[in-house]
Design an enzyme around this catalytic site. Structure first.
Site, PDB file in Angstrom:
ATOM      1  CB  CYS A 192       2.906  14.596  -9.455  1.00 34.84           C
ATOM      2  SG  CYS A 192       1.764  15.696 -10.317  1.00 34.84           S
ATOM      3  CG  HIS A 233      -2.060  -1.033   1.050  1.00 35.89           C
ATOM      4  ND1 HIS A 233      -2.844  -1.470   2.090  1.00 35.89           N
ATOM      5  CD2 HIS A 233      -2.495  -1.716  -0.055  1.00 35.89           C
ATOM      6  CE1 HIS A 233      -3.720  -2.368   1.636  1.00 35.89           C
ATOM      7  NE2 HIS A 233      -3.528  -2.544   0.353  1.00 35.89           N
TER       8      HIS A 233
HETATM    9  P1  OAD Z   1      -7.380  -3.605  10.261  1.00 35.97           P
HETATM   10  O1  OAD Z   1      -7.570  -2.442  11.182  1.00 35.97           O
HETATM   11  O2  OAD Z   1      -8.451  -3.921   9.303  1.00 35.97           O
HETATM   12  O3  OAD Z   1      -7.104  -4.920  11.122  1.00 35.97           O
HETATM   13  C1  OAD Z   1      -6.165  -4.944  12.155  1.00 35.97           C
HETATM   14  C2  OAD Z   1      -6.087  -6.357  12.709  1.00 35.97           C
HETATM   15  O4  OAD Z   1      -5.064  -6.399  13.672  1.00 35.97           O
HETATM   16  C3  OAD Z   1      -7.368  -6.832  13.401  1.00 35.97           C
HETATM   17  O5  OAD Z   1      -7.703  -8.123  12.901  1.00 35.97           O
HETATM   18  C4  OAD Z   1      -6.987  -6.904  14.886  1.00 35.97           C
HETATM   19  O6  OAD Z   1      -7.629  -7.970  15.569  1.00 35.97           O
HETATM   20  C5  OAD Z   1      -5.489  -7.168  14.794  1.00 35.97           C
HETATM   21  N1  OAD Z   1      -4.694  -6.693  15.945  1.00 35.97           N
HETATM   22  C6  OAD Z   1      -4.787  -5.521  16.622  1.00 35.97           C
HETATM   23  N2  OAD Z   1      -3.824  -5.410  17.547  1.00 35.97           N
HETATM   24  C7  OAD Z   1      -3.088  -6.557  17.485  1.00 35.97           C
HETATM   25  C8  OAD Z   1      -1.957  -7.051  18.176  1.00 35.97           C
HETATM   26  N3  OAD Z   1      -1.349  -6.351  19.148  1.00 35.97           N
HETATM   27  N4  OAD Z   1      -1.481  -8.286  17.846  1.00 35.97           N
HETATM   28  C9  OAD Z   1      -2.077  -9.018  16.862  1.00 35.97           C
HETATM   29  N5  OAD Z   1      -3.144  -8.601  16.161  1.00 35.97           N
HETATM   30  C10 OAD Z   1      -3.648  -7.382  16.466  1.00 35.97           C
HETATM   31  O7  OAD Z   1      -5.968  -3.361   9.542  1.00 35.97           O
HETATM   32  P2  OAD Z   1      -5.408  -4.018   8.189  1.00 35.97           P
HETATM   33  O8  OAD Z   1      -5.853  -5.414   8.038  1.00 35.97           O
HETATM   34  O9  OAD Z   1      -3.964  -3.713   8.141  1.00 35.97           O
HETATM   35  O10 OAD Z   1      -5.510   0.304   3.521  1.00 35.97           O
HETATM   36  O11 OAD Z   1      -6.145  -3.107   7.116  1.00 35.97           O
HETATM   37  C11 OAD Z   1      -5.902  -3.320   5.766  1.00 35.97           C
HETATM   38  C12 OAD Z   1      -5.962  -2.024   5.014  1.00 35.97           C
HETATM   39  O12 OAD Z   1      -7.189  -1.334   5.300  1.00 35.97           O
HETATM   40  C13 OAD Z   1      -4.901  -0.998   5.400  1.00 35.97           C
HETATM   41  O13 OAD Z   1      -3.678  -1.222   4.760  1.00 35.97           O
HETATM   42  C14 OAD Z   1      -5.522   0.300   4.958  1.00 35.97           C
HETATM   43  C15 OAD Z   1      -6.919   0.088   5.497  1.00 35.97           C
HETATM   44  O14 OAD Z   1      -7.915   0.823   4.903  1.00 35.97           O
HETATM   45  C16 OAD Z   1      -5.403   1.444   2.844  1.00 35.97           C
HETATM   46  O15 OAD Z   1      -5.287   2.524   3.380  1.00 35.97           O
HETATM   47  C17 OAD Z   1      -5.413   1.243   1.360  1.00 35.97           C
END
Ligand code: OAD
Length: 243
Positions: A126, A118
């Site tokens: 730009c 990402h």
């Molecule tokens: P999410 O916020 O969707 O998910 C975070 C995950 O981390 C959840 O399943 C939590 O249970 C887990 N979690 C939280 N704290 C933790 C810890 N200490 N140890 C283990 N697990 C933990 O985040 P992403 O999956 O990264 O995209 O989201 C994917 C994408 O959605 C991001 O890259 C971003 C967002 O919109 C863009 O901006 C394009």
């Protein structure tokens, strides 16, 4: 045999590994995740802050928000999860990180091979000609491209945008050839990034999920380790070191 012992055994048998990571890996550093009750998207609209149309409508709002995130990220450090993933390299012939995070913390922890699906919040490009801006942009006001006059934006992937073709390609190749794939701190809800563990599974990799909660990915992994990645990953590395 306990789950951790099984994971250790699999690592010892493996030659290549991939860690597919998400915001939960950076949460123990003090950065918010996106979903869940205290997630960023709980009280902020991604269409306004993280989409091409949002930027067209109000570029300064988007620029301000990214500046505030950059400021926050600069204040924090890699945590035990990032550091353990760096140490994990010693136990594989090849070990790569495929991350959805834009915070640069895997690289700061020293991981050798990091694919940023990402983008990276500290790079800019730009919005018109796509030129990646190498000069420092630390302005609090949105700035214009020196080449074409278009507005400069963070070089991250926004909703409705495709992933960088080369990163996705490299990530898929890594997933195809790995013996073991860790899926750490991600809800697995955002495509096409979330297809990476599936690609690994279809190519015969052993899948290990580390997450505080169960996710859409939990159903098809071989082992789920429930808890904090900053506690579980050091435990795995400790066992490897003592083994
Ligand atoms: P999410 O916020 O969707 O998910 C975070 C995950 O981390 C959840 O399943 C939590 O249970 C887990 N979690 C939280 N704290 C933790 C810890 N200490 N140890 C283990 N697990 C933990 O985040 P992403 O999956 O990264 O995209 O989201 C994917 C994408 O959605 C991001 O890259 C971003 C967002 O919109 C863009 O901006 C394009």
């Amino acid at each position: 045999m306990g789950k951790i012992e099984k994971v250790i055994e699999k690592i010892e048998d493996a030659e290549t590994g991939v860690a597919f990571t998400g915001a939960g890996v950076s949460a123990p550093s003090g950065l918010s995740t996106f979903r869940g009750s205290d997630g960023i998207w709980e009280n902020k609209d991604p269409r306004e802050l993280a989409s091409p149309s949002g930027f067209r409508k109000n570029p300064q709002l988007v620029w301000d928000w990214y500046n505030s995130r950059r400021d926050k990220i600069k204040e924090v450090n890699p945590n035990e999860a990032h550091k353990s993933l760096k140490l994990m390299e010693d136990y594989f012939r090849e070990f790569s990180i495929v991350t959805q995070n834009v915070d640069n913390l895997h690289k700061e922890a020293g991981s050798d091979e990091v694919v940023e699906l990402h983008g990276n919040i500290f790079r800019n490009k730009c919005s018109n000609c796509g030129r990646v801006v190498s000069e420092d942009v630390d302005s609090r006001e949105v700035v214009e491209c020196e080449e074409c006059g278009g507005l400069i934006r963070p070089a991250v992937v926004w909703f409705g945008e495709p992933l960088p073709v080369e990163s996705l390609q490299v990530a898929k190749e890594m997933a195809t050839s790995c013996d073991i794939c860790f899926i750490i701190g991600t809800s697995g809800l955002v495509q096409p990034a979330a297809s990476i563990p599936l690609v690994a599974r279809e190519s015969g990799a052993f899948l290990v999920e580390i997450n505080r909660e169960s996710t859409v990915i939990s159903d098809y992994v071989d082992i789920s380790l429930n808890g904090d990645a900053a506690k579980i990953l050091p435990l795995i590395v400790e066992n490897l070191q003592n083994g």
